[in-house]
Scaffold this motif. Structure first.
Motif, short mmCIF file in Angstrom:
data_model
loop_
_atom_site.label_atom_id
_atom_site.label_comp_id
_atom_site.label_asym_id
_atom_site.label_seq_id
_atom_site.Cartn_x
_atom_site.Cartn_y
_atom_site.Cartn_z
N TRP A 254 38.73 23.44 32.44
CA TRP A 254 38.97 24.30 31.29
C TRP A 254 38.48 25.71 31.63
CZ3 TRP A 254 42.33 24.82 27.94
CH2 TRP A 254 42.15 25.58 26.77
N PHE A 255 38.86 26.70 30.83
CA PHE A 255 38.49 28.09 31.12
C PHE A 255 36.98 28.24 31.37
CE2 PHE A 255 42.54 28.74 28.91
CZ PHE A 255 43.14 29.68 29.73
N ASP A 256 36.17 27.52 30.59
CA ASP A 256 34.72 27.66 30.70
C ASP A 256 34.19 27.19 32.05
OD1 ASP A 256 34.78 28.60 28.17
OD2 ASP A 256 34.10 26.74 27.22
N ASP A 257 34.99 26.40 32.77
CA ASP A 257 34.55 25.88 34.07
C ASP A 257 34.75 26.89 35.20
OD1 ASP A 257 34.09 23.44 32.79
OD2 ASP A 257 36.18 22.82 33.09
N ILE A 258 35.41 28.01 34.87
CA ILE A 258 35.75 28.99 35.92
C ILE A 258 34.64 30.04 36.04
CG2 ILE A 258 37.38 30.86 36.50
CD1 ILE A 258 38.57 28.07 36.87
N GLY A 259 34.23 30.31 37.28
CA GLY A 259 33.13 31.25 37.51
C GLY A 259 33.53 32.71 37.38
N ASN A 260 34.67 33.05 37.93
CA ASN A 260 35.15 34.43 37.87
C ASN A 260 36.64 34.46 38.20
OD1 ASN A 260 35.31 36.20 40.82
ND2 ASN A 260 34.69 34.06 40.86
N VAL A 261 37.24 35.64 37.99
CA VAL A 261 38.70 35.75 38.16
C VAL A 261 39.03 36.92 39.09
CG1 VAL A 261 40.90 36.13 36.97
CG2 VAL A 261 39.08 34.81 35.84
N VAL A 262 39.95 36.69 40.00
CA VAL A 262 40.55 37.78 40.78
C VAL A 262 42.04 37.77 40.48
CG1 VAL A 262 40.97 38.77 43.06
CG2 VAL A 262 38.83 37.53 42.62
N SER A 263 42.56 38.90 40.02
CA SER A 263 43.98 38.95 39.67
C SER A 263 44.74 39.85 40.66
CB SER A 263 44.17 39.48 38.25
OG SER A 263 43.84 40.86 38.20
N ALA A 264 46.05 39.67 40.69
CA ALA A 264 46.92 40.55 41.48
C ALA A 264 48.06 41.01 40.58
CB ALA A 264 47.46 39.82 42.70
N LYS B 110 33.17 36.57 31.40
CA LYS B 110 32.95 36.65 32.85
C LYS B 110 33.72 37.79 33.45
CE LYS B 110 34.51 32.57 32.62
NZ LYS B 110 35.17 31.25 32.55
N THR B 111 33.54 38.01 34.75
CA THR B 111 34.17 39.17 35.37
C THR B 111 35.56 38.84 35.88
OG1 THR B 111 33.56 38.77 37.67
CG2 THR B 111 31.92 39.82 36.28
N GLU B 112 36.38 39.88 35.86
CA GLU B 112 37.71 39.81 36.45
C GLU B 112 37.90 41.07 37.27
OE1 GLU B 112 41.89 41.08 36.66
OE2 GLU B 112 40.29 42.02 35.54
N SER B 113 38.39 40.92 38.49
CA SER B 113 38.68 42.08 39.33
C SER B 113 40.12 42.00 39.79
CB SER B 113 37.78 42.11 40.56
OG SER B 113 36.46 42.36 40.18
N LYS B 114 40.73 43.17 39.88
CA LYS B 114 42.16 43.21 40.20
C LYS B 114 42.40 43.68 41.62
CE LYS B 114 46.20 46.00 38.97
NZ LYS B 114 47.04 46.31 37.81
N VAL B 115 43.33 43.02 42.29
CA VAL B 115 43.86 43.49 43.56
C VAL B 115 45.23 44.07 43.24
CG1 VAL B 115 44.69 42.78 45.82
CG2 VAL B 115 42.66 41.68 44.84
N ALA B 116 45.43 45.36 43.50
CA ALA B 116 46.72 45.98 43.22
C ALA B 116 47.63 45.79 44.42
CB ALA B 116 46.55 47.45 42.89
N SER B 117 47.85 44.55 44.75
CA SER B 117 48.59 44.21 45.96
C SER B 117 49.05 42.77 45.82
CB SER B 117 47.68 44.41 47.17
OG SER B 117 48.38 44.21 48.37
N ASP B 118 49.47 42.17 46.92
CA ASP B 118 49.99 40.81 46.85
C ASP B 118 48.90 39.78 46.56
OD1 ASP B 118 52.22 38.88 47.32
OD2 ASP B 118 50.81 38.18 48.84
N GLY B 119 49.31 38.68 45.96
CA GLY B 119 48.39 37.61 45.57
C GLY B 119 47.70 36.90 46.72
#
Ligand SMILES: [Zn+2]
Lengths: 149, 382
Positions: free
Chosen positions: B41-51, B76-85
């Protein structure tokens, strides 16, 4: 199908002022005022860098320190004929040819329009020369196109 | 070094448009599928990296709008990569390896239908020296295709074979946009777009999303009995100006692959890799990328497709999913390659499954003419 859903059609019109810097300003000024195409030499590896840059992408350490005037001639390393229409980005009406043009006396070149030519006759390796626009404004289209010689 | 595993994967169908979903709603579908897959579930996720890409999303720092659907709001934190996944996957791997987080959600999305591909990809080019010429992703690729054909004698028929194979493979993939039963002549006779590229040499631009859940070595064993291990990862980038490169060569892919293979202990990729998912935005690119990935020598990508080895019934199938030429969601397509490669390793790729996959490769690119490349080696064993 998509008629069921609301769509907002709009535009993000964002003005920019891209600066050319010291090196780019000299390049575009000479192009505009004197129809000269200049490249930049690296003092370390002696590469002639085109488009001109302040730093050599291979050596990094020192600034390029010498302007080299080019003949404006070169050869077509590759080309394509753009057949689709997108007036917002295209400088001339398609179909038109664009090439990777390796410029004599440099280790690089320009991607530019190949003009004044039968589109079916363009070949890789063809020799071309820069043709300057009559009205020059200090941008890359001061070279109107490259023409086979 | 400790390893990181993929413990959950999810993807949406890639389509020409998805008018019933905003990009965030579309991403939720992929994230939820990955969570279900991992039984988390969402609560089990430590952090997020998005593209994702601001230009494609049509807004500034567009990842600000995906916090609700990635479960990060207030949490929690989310960081974005403005590039391919694929790059987001590598950053996610590094975050997990840091031991600061034991799980990372990697999430990518794009709605190509909402923008104008030609105008957006024209804006990749340098505004002073290149943009005014009117180049975009397709005409830039056409310059690369011709250079590749000139240097190595690659033929339009060999390029067409990629399109026939991959659109054919897409018929086995319910998530692909363009399953098609094409003949070589259909490709050769399709409309010229930007010489030498014809309509069926080019990918469509899609709407879609994908998600992958990464876990540390210890955590992965708690989550699943069937982890897919990231055995190696590598990335590299070529020069920016087209005129600084030899467009017939994919040097940065060779460098990325050798980095990933060194980490994975792969010395003979053409024999040790069982299946590959590569970023073939255009038909000729699959030929080039198979060279860059070391499946054949430089210039022999045409011979490789002629040999039949990369067909579904060959010993090294490439793009069983149909590849990017059958569904191209920008910034997301590389993560889709990771999802597909993971499914292959798990033996869960349904009708597109390659038999007995131990080792799979996923490849992503960024920039025009494959300027940047990322390679991820996945395996059943660490
Ligand atoms: Zn130098």
């Amino acid at each position: 199908m998509s008629d069921e859903y609301v769509t907002l059609s709009t535009k993000l019109a964002m003005p920019y002022r891209y600066v050319a810097g010291v090196i780019g300003s000299k390049f575009f000024t000479e192009l505009r005022d004197n129809k000269k195409i200049l490249a930049r030499r690296c003092p370390e590896c002696k590469r002639v860098i085109m488009p001109p840059r302040e730093y050599c992408p291979k050596c990094f350490s020192v600034k390029t320190d010498e302007w080299v005037e080019l003949s404006g001639e070169g050869s077509i390393e590759s080309f394509t004929i753009i057949r689709y229409t997108e007036p917002k980005i295209q400088p001339v009406e398609p179909p038109y040819a664009v090439g990777v043009i390796k410029l004599d006396g440099t280790d690089g070149g320009l991607t530019h329009i190949i003009g004044d030519v039968d589109l079916d006759k363009i070949e890789v390796g063809m020799r071309v020369k820069a043709v300057f626009s009559d009205e020059r404004r200090g941008n890359i289209l001061d070279i109107g196109y490259f023409k086979p010689i | 070094m400790k390893k990181v595993a993929i413990v959950g994967v999810g993807q949406t169908k890639q389509e020409a448009s998805k008018p019933h979903q905003s990009f965030a709603e579309m991403l939720y579908e992929a994230v939820k599928a990955a969570l279900n897959d991992a039984n988390m579930w969402f609560d089990d996720i430590g952090n997020v990296v998005s593209a994702s890409s601001d230009f494609w999303d049509g807004r500034t720092i567009s990842n600000m709008a995906i916090q609700d659907v990635t479960g990060t709001t207030y949490k929690k934190t989310e960081s974005k990569v403005a590039s391919d996944g694929t790059y987001a996957t590598v950053y996610g791997m590094m975050r997990t390896l840091s031991e600061y987080y034991d799980t990372t959600l990697v999430a990518a999305h794009c709605k190509g239908s909402e923008g104008n591909t030609r105008i957006i990809t024209n804006a990749i080019f340098d505004p002073l020296y290149q943009r005014a010429i009117g180049l975009d992703a397709i005409s830039g690729a056409a310059l690369q295709a011709r250079r590749y054909m000139t240097k190595y004698g690659i033929t339009e028929e060999q390029m067409a074979k990629v399109s026939v194979k991959n659109h054919g493979n897409a018929r086995n993939n319910p998530y692909a946009q363009l399953p098609m039963d094409l003949k070589i002549d259909d490709v050769l006779n399709s409309r010229m777009i930007s010489d030498p590229l014809k309509l069926y040499d080019c990918s469509p631009i899609s709407d879609g999303a994908a998600a992958v859940i990464l876990a540390s070595e210890d955590k992965a064993k708690e989550i699943t009995d069937n982890p897919v291990w990231i055995r190696g990862a590598g990335y590299s980038i070529d020069a920016f100006y087209l005129t600084d490169r030899d467009l017939a060569e994919c040097d940065s892919l060779r460098a990325a692959a050798s980095m990933a293979y060194r980490m994975a202990g792969i010395t003979d990729p053409g024999r040790q890799i069982d299946v590959a998912e590569v970023y073939d935005s255009f038909s000729y690119q699959e030929l080039m990328w198979t060279e860059g990935l070391g499946f054949c020598k430089p210039g022999e990508g045409g011979k490789l497709i002629d040999s039949g080895r990369t067909q579904m019934d060959g010993d090294l199938p490439v793009n069983p999913s149909g590849g990017v030429i059958s569904a191209h969601t920008v910034t997301t397509a590389g993560l889709v390659r990771v999802v597909e490669a993971a499914l292959q390793v798990r033996g869960e790729a349904d009708k597109r499954q390659v038999p007995d996959v131990n080792t799979a490769v996923a490849h992503g690119t960024s920039g025009y003419c494959g300027q940047g490349n990322c390679v991820i080696v996945l395996g059943r064993e660490k």
